[in-house]
Scaffold this motif. Sequence first.
Motif, PDB file in Angstrom:
ATOM      1  N   LEU A 122       3.020   1.171   3.241  1.00 53.78           N
ATOM      2  CA  LEU A 122       2.093   0.275   3.926  1.00 53.78           C
ATOM      3  C   LEU A 122       1.836  -1.050   3.219  1.00 53.78           C
ATOM      4  CD1 LEU A 122      -0.568   2.858   5.182  1.00 53.78           C
ATOM      5  CD2 LEU A 122       1.241   1.736   6.497  1.00 53.78           C
ATOM      6  N   ASP A 123       2.410  -1.278   2.071  1.00 53.81           N
ATOM      7  CA  ASP A 123       2.229  -2.541   1.351  1.00 53.81           C
ATOM      8  C   ASP A 123       0.746  -2.859   1.147  1.00 53.81           C
ATOM      9  OD1 ASP A 123       3.021  -4.854   0.056  1.00 53.81           O
ATOM     10  OD2 ASP A 123       3.043  -6.069   1.875  1.00 53.81           O
ATOM     11  N   ASP A 124      -0.010  -1.829   0.742  1.00 51.51           N
ATOM     12  CA  ASP A 124      -1.451  -1.978   0.485  1.00 51.51           C
ATOM     13  C   ASP A 124      -1.758  -1.228  -0.816  1.00 51.51           C
ATOM     14  OD1 ASP A 124      -4.224  -1.860   0.362  1.00 51.51           O
ATOM     15  OD2 ASP A 124      -4.480  -1.530   2.513  1.00 51.51           O
ATOM     16  N   PRO A 125      -1.675  -1.915  -1.972  1.00 46.33           N
ATOM     17  CA  PRO A 125      -1.847  -1.238  -3.269  1.00 46.33           C
ATOM     18  C   PRO A 125      -3.172  -0.496  -3.401  1.00 46.33           C
ATOM     19  CG  PRO A 125      -0.959  -3.445  -3.582  1.00 46.33           C
ATOM     20  CD  PRO A 125      -1.361  -3.350  -2.139  1.00 46.33           C
ATOM     21  N   GLY A 126      -4.256  -1.078  -2.869  1.00 53.39           N
ATOM     22  CA  GLY A 126      -5.555  -0.426  -2.989  1.00 53.39           C
ATOM     23  C   GLY A 126      -5.591   0.909  -2.267  1.00 53.39           C
ATOM     24  N   PHE A 127      -5.058   0.931  -1.061  1.00 53.01           N
ATOM     25  CA  PHE A 127      -5.041   2.181  -0.293  1.00 53.01           C
ATOM     26  C   PHE A 127      -4.074   3.179  -0.920  1.00 53.01           C
ATOM     27  CE2 PHE A 127      -3.585   4.676   3.489  1.00 53.01           C
ATOM     28  CZ  PHE A 127      -4.780   5.369   3.664  1.00 53.01           C
ATOM     29  N   HIS A 128      -2.934   2.683  -1.409  1.00 57.56           N
ATOM     30  CA  HIS A 128      -1.989   3.558  -2.093  1.00 57.56           C
ATOM     31  C   HIS A 128      -2.655   4.198  -3.310  1.00 57.56           C
ATOM     32  CE1 HIS A 128       2.336   3.981  -3.914  1.00 57.56           C
ATOM     33  NE2 HIS A 128       1.804   5.143  -3.580  1.00 57.56           N
ATOM     34  N   ALA A 129      -3.425   3.410  -4.047  1.00 56.29           N
ATOM     35  CA  ALA A 129      -4.134   3.934  -5.220  1.00 56.29           C
ATOM     36  C   ALA A 129      -5.124   5.021  -4.826  1.00 56.29           C
ATOM     37  CB  ALA A 129      -4.855   2.799  -5.941  1.00 56.29           C
ATOM     38  N   LEU A 130      -5.820   4.816  -3.702  1.00 59.26           N
ATOM     39  CA  LEU A 130      -6.783   5.817  -3.232  1.00 59.26           C
ATOM     40  C   LEU A 130      -6.088   7.138  -2.934  1.00 59.26           C
ATOM     41  CD1 LEU A 130      -9.525   6.786  -2.081  1.00 59.26           C
ATOM     42  CD2 LEU A 130      -8.803   5.803   0.111  1.00 59.26           C
TER      43      LEU A 130
END
Length: 418
Positions: free
Chosen positions: A222-230
Amino acid sequence: MDARRCQACGVTISRLAVDAVCPTCAASNSARQPAVRTATIAPAIWPWATPEATTAIATRDLPTILRAYRRINRLNQVQLGELLGYDKSYVSMLETGRRAITDVTTRRYIASRLGIPAHVLGVTGTDDAEYRAMLQFGDSTVRLAEIARQSGHAVEAVNELWPLVARLEARAAEGHMERDSLILLAQVRVALGVSLGTVLPEERLSSAARWTGQAVTIAEHLDDPGFHALTLRMHGNELRKAGHVRAAVDRLQQSLELSDAPADRGGSLAFLCRVLGELGDAAQFDTAVADYRRLLDGNPGSGLLFQPFTLREIQLRGLLGTGRPAEAGQHLDDSAGAPAAPQWQIIERVTAGEVLAAIGETDAASSAFSEAVTSAEHHRLPHQIQRVVRASIGAGLRELTADASAALDRIRTALADR
């Protein structure tokens, strides 16, 4: 009203549910597989998870969507034509707008071949309308489920999330999802996994880890580091609880690398401290705790995982895990405030009991354990009672062991499919 209650445990079931047994009972009984199986997401979905694809889909314009599809998949017009069953010249006319497709059947066919929902190309039906309505309320369902879990109603959270995840999984398996739907599916998978990880006994916690792991699979695209981190953070913690501690460390370190906000880094550090303590690695545990404390000293605490209470709790458990019970006993009276959620109060009581038992204060330990068992049975938190059973056996508290074991049996009976 009776039809909306679980035949096994009597809990109220979501109005959207169709089974007579609630999802928690289904997931808790080792003899029965959960009613919802994690779907294999159709490969065609992943290209539509990119920001470029999201922009193209938002136009609802067939020429724009066709050009974006070719760019994302690195296809030429001949290859796209082969996919759709058209020749190159016809694809060229579609992409330039010189030829328009107005009939519903052809638009539905193109949507199916490209792996996008039919409504994107203006084809709507009862199922599409219901699905779009469900998506509008999906975020609210996840937020309310999280509030329910944090307030001690994790069973209700599971039972509300289950119908939503079932519908999204089915849609994913069909290959008809865009970015917003994928994000919601990942959010629901995380929420469901964490809620299951709260209410399932230890021998069934791998089920919770599988759900959070499937959320990571989506987040990677998804190219969303914050969500990936979650997703990595929550998956790491569920892996820890399921006994896969080395894998948990790997996921939590990845989460820490991707996290920017202090509260997010604090959450990753909290879980990392806990797993390092369970590994018995004193040096790495002390380093992680020091990092957590510095971060907390420089930023206001927020959320369940980034606050003084959490620091105290993970420090106590880590000191026990690394063979330093006397030092843990010295921190028992540290001022840390009150826990924000019932399950954290129970976790704190069990941890306090473990520390007290380790330093020989058996009467105080027994009192802490008894409080924890009573509350854990009320909130249906079997693995916290399992912690008490192990600790009480080690401390020679036979009566408490019997009481805790009986409470655990009652929960298992309630969760069993009769």
